[in-house]
Design a protein around this motif. Sequence first.
Motif, PDB file in Angstrom:
ATOM      1  N   HIS A 277       0.841  -1.010  -0.067  1.00 32.74           N
ATOM      2  CA  HIS A 277       0.093   0.033  -0.106  1.00 32.74           C
ATOM      3  C   HIS A 277       0.755   1.157   0.157  1.00 32.74           C
ATOM      4  CE1 HIS A 277       0.644  -1.035   4.438  1.00 32.74           C
ATOM      5  NE2 HIS A 277       0.659   0.334   4.419  1.00 32.74           N
ATOM      6  N   VAL A 278       0.164   2.192   0.037  1.00 33.51           N
ATOM      7  CA  VAL A 278       0.990   3.795  -0.370  1.00 33.51           C
ATOM      8  C   VAL A 278       0.221   4.579   0.740  1.00 33.51           C
ATOM      9  CG1 VAL A 278       1.506   5.666  -1.728  1.00 33.51           C
ATOM     10  CG2 VAL A 278       1.526   3.261  -2.766  1.00 33.51           C
ATOM     11  N   HIS A 279       1.005   5.338   1.418  1.00 30.62           N
ATOM     12  CA  HIS A 279       0.546   6.634   2.124  1.00 30.62           C
ATOM     13  C   HIS A 279       1.040   7.753   1.216  1.00 30.62           C
ATOM     14  CE1 HIS A 279      -0.408   4.049   5.663  1.00 30.62           C
ATOM     15  NE2 HIS A 279       0.738   3.574   5.485  1.00 30.62           N
ATOM     16  N   LEU A 280       0.190   8.569   0.778  1.00 32.26           N
ATOM     17  CA  LEU A 280       0.686   9.548   0.061  1.00 32.26           C
ATOM     18  C   LEU A 280       0.839  10.966   0.687  1.00 32.26           C
ATOM     19  CD1 LEU A 280      -1.513   9.346  -3.143  1.00 32.26           C
ATOM     20  CD2 LEU A 280       0.804   8.931  -3.099  1.00 32.26           C
ATOM     21  N   SER A 281       1.787  11.788   0.491  1.00 37.67           N
ATOM     22  CA  SER A 281       1.916  13.211   1.203  1.00 37.67           C
ATOM     23  C   SER A 281       0.911  14.043   0.446  1.00 37.67           C
ATOM     24  CB  SER A 281       3.382  13.557   0.948  1.00 37.67           C
ATOM     25  OG  SER A 281       3.338  14.112  -0.437  1.00 37.67           O
ATOM     26  N   SER A 282       0.362  15.007   1.174  1.00 36.26           N
ATOM     27  CA  SER A 282      -0.541  15.911   0.630  1.00 36.26           C
ATOM     28  C   SER A 282       0.094  16.642  -0.893  1.00 36.26           C
ATOM     29  CB  SER A 282      -0.849  17.187   1.506  1.00 36.26           C
ATOM     30  OG  SER A 282      -1.146  16.611   2.785  1.00 36.26           O
ATOM     31  N   GLN A 283       1.253  16.828  -0.781  1.00 33.02           N
ATOM     32  CA  GLN A 283       1.630  17.174  -1.998  1.00 33.02           C
ATOM     33  C   GLN A 283       1.592  16.306  -3.239  1.00 33.02           C
ATOM     34  OE1 GLN A 283       6.132  18.493  -1.759  1.00 33.02           O
ATOM     35  NE2 GLN A 283       6.072  18.735  -3.991  1.00 33.02           N
ATOM     36  N   HIS A 284       1.990  15.031  -2.992  1.00 27.02           N
ATOM     37  CA  HIS A 284       1.971  14.185  -4.059  1.00 27.02           C
ATOM     38  C   HIS A 284      -0.002  13.964  -4.366  1.00 27.02           C
ATOM     39  CE1 HIS A 284       5.888  12.391  -3.620  1.00 27.02           C
ATOM     40  NE2 HIS A 284       5.965  13.433  -4.337  1.00 27.02           N
ATOM     41  N   VAL A 285      -0.599  13.890  -3.389  1.00 28.85           N
ATOM     42  CA  VAL A 285      -2.134  13.926  -3.491  1.00 28.85           C
ATOM     43  C   VAL A 285      -2.645  15.082  -4.462  1.00 28.85           C
ATOM     44  CG1 VAL A 285      -4.392  14.205  -2.711  1.00 28.85           C
ATOM     45  CG2 VAL A 285      -2.574  12.778  -1.224  1.00 28.85           C
ATOM     46  N   ASP A 286      -2.013  16.406  -4.389  1.00 25.95           N
ATOM     47  CA  ASP A 286      -2.384  17.322  -5.179  1.00 25.95           C
ATOM     48  C   ASP A 286      -1.752  16.995  -6.745  1.00 25.95           C
ATOM     49  OD1 ASP A 286      -3.770  18.680  -3.158  1.00 25.95           O
ATOM     50  OD2 ASP A 286      -2.146  20.104  -2.781  1.00 25.95           O
ATOM     51  N   THR A 287      -0.501  16.705  -6.724  1.00 19.68           N
ATOM     52  CA  THR A 287       0.054  16.648  -7.942  1.00 19.68           C
ATOM     53  C   THR A 287      -0.694  15.362  -8.665  1.00 19.68           C
ATOM     54  OG1 THR A 287       2.319  16.963  -7.029  1.00 19.68           O
ATOM     55  CG2 THR A 287       2.035  15.876  -9.188  1.00 19.68           C
ATOM     56  N   LEU A 288      -0.697  14.321  -8.144  1.00 17.63           N
ATOM     57  CA  LEU A 288      -1.564  13.224  -8.828  1.00 17.63           C
ATOM     58  C   LEU A 288      -3.064  13.370  -9.307  1.00 17.63           C
ATOM     59  CD1 LEU A 288       0.080  10.105  -6.882  1.00 17.63           C
ATOM     60  CD2 LEU A 288       0.231  10.788  -9.569  1.00 17.63           C
ATOM     61  N   PHE A 289      -3.672  13.801  -8.223  1.00 14.02           N
ATOM     62  CA  PHE A 289      -5.248  14.008  -8.242  1.00 14.02           C
ATOM     63  C   PHE A 289      -5.737  15.605  -8.447  1.00 14.02           C
ATOM     64  CE2 PHE A 289      -4.061  10.321  -5.666  1.00 14.02           C
ATOM     65  CZ  PHE A 289      -4.767   9.322  -6.391  1.00 14.02           C
ATOM     66  N   GLY A 290      -4.910  16.506  -8.487  1.00 10.85           N
ATOM     67  CA  GLY A 290      -5.406  17.830  -8.674  1.00 10.85           C
ATOM     68  C   GLY A 290      -5.458  18.558  -7.297  1.00 10.85           C
ATOM     69  N   SER A 291      -5.212  19.743  -7.443  1.00  6.06           N
ATOM     70  CA  SER A 291      -5.050  20.968  -6.291  1.00  6.06           C
ATOM     71  C   SER A 291      -6.262  20.740  -5.371  1.00  6.06           C
ATOM     72  CB  SER A 291      -4.868  22.118  -6.558  1.00  6.06           C
ATOM     73  OG  SER A 291      -4.833  22.989  -5.659  1.00  6.06           O
ATOM     74  N   GLU A 292      -5.840  20.321  -4.010  1.00  8.43           N
ATOM     75  CA  GLU A 292      -6.821  20.416  -2.942  1.00  8.43           C
ATOM     76  C   GLU A 292      -7.949  19.208  -2.966  1.00  8.43           C
ATOM     77  OE1 GLU A 292      -8.642  23.907  -2.019  1.00  8.43           O
ATOM     78  OE2 GLU A 292      -6.773  25.295  -1.836  1.00  8.43           O
ATOM     79  N   TYR A 293      -7.358  18.050  -3.707  1.00  5.21           N
ATOM     80  CA  TYR A 293      -8.106  16.848  -3.895  1.00  5.21           C
ATOM     81  C   TYR A 293      -8.340  16.330  -2.544  1.00  5.21           C
ATOM     82  CZ  TYR A 293      -9.739  12.405  -5.694  1.00  5.21           C
ATOM     83  OH  TYR A 293     -10.650  11.318  -5.897  1.00  5.21           O
ATOM     84  N   LEU A 294      -9.443  15.836  -2.131  1.00  5.88           N
ATOM     85  CA  LEU A 294      -9.635  14.891  -1.009  1.00  5.88           C
ATOM     86  C   LEU A 294      -9.708  13.388  -1.462  1.00  5.88           C
ATOM     87  CD1 LEU A 294     -12.046  17.162   1.169  1.00  5.88           C
ATOM     88  CD2 LEU A 294      -9.539  17.181   1.392  1.00  5.88           C
ATOM     89  N   LEU A 295      -8.875  12.480  -0.904  1.00  8.54           N
ATOM     90  CA  LEU A 295      -9.123  10.908  -1.281  1.00  8.54           C
ATOM     91  C   LEU A 295     -10.471  10.713  -0.493  1.00  8.54           C
ATOM     92  CD1 LEU A 295      -5.400  10.099  -0.436  1.00  8.54           C
ATOM     93  CD2 LEU A 295      -6.349  10.128  -2.613  1.00  8.54           C
TER      94      LEU A 295
END
Length: 218
Positions: A29-47
């Motif tokens: 599994h993966v624990h993403l940083s907030s920065q990587h969440v934004d980069t992969l899914f879009g700015s301020e994206y909420l998983l």
Amino acid sequence: MNSLDLIVEKVLKKIEEARYIPLEASARHVHLSSQHVDTLFGSEYLLKKSRDLSQPGQYLCSERVDLIGPKDIIKNVAILGPARRKTQIEVSQTDCMTLGINAPLRLSGNLEGAETLFIRYNGKIIEAPESTIVAKRHIHMTPDDGIRFGVMDKQIVKIRVHSQRPLIFEDVIVRIVESSRLAMHIDYDEANACGFTEGVLGEIIHAQEVYHGIFEQG
């Protein structure tokens, strides 16, 4: 059986149950940083939360990513929330062979010198430097659990697994946190080795020295 016998049986059962720790098998599994969440899914994206996990405050996300190594790709890898300060990827030794990496055996949060992988989602690819480890087997427990089992935070113990393929795991780290739920976490290589099935229990048979390393909840 009279009422007194039933009471004695219930008491003995509770005493017996108090000795055991439930096992849980943890897949890659993966624990993403907030920065990587934004980069992969879009700015301020909420998983998106799919379901809660056994440890309070942690959850499985609906989104999935691919892991790209020098040798191969592992697709459809789970993301666990919430986002962390730094991206962490947890794989098994078998996964390392597939990906072509040599990830160190570490506790969660100890990422200095960890392996680097690339993460892909919907055509976007990011590099996750010093992110990837093989997680050391460990036990989550509360302070009350620690008193019950007679162990301290970061203590190293041996666990006898009671299963169809019983074995003894050495070098198991105790992690005592107030918000924990009692469980021993192993990866799928270890789960296959001990014949893990739902409901398998472990028993502390020896407590050793205290571990002096770095880790965080996870």
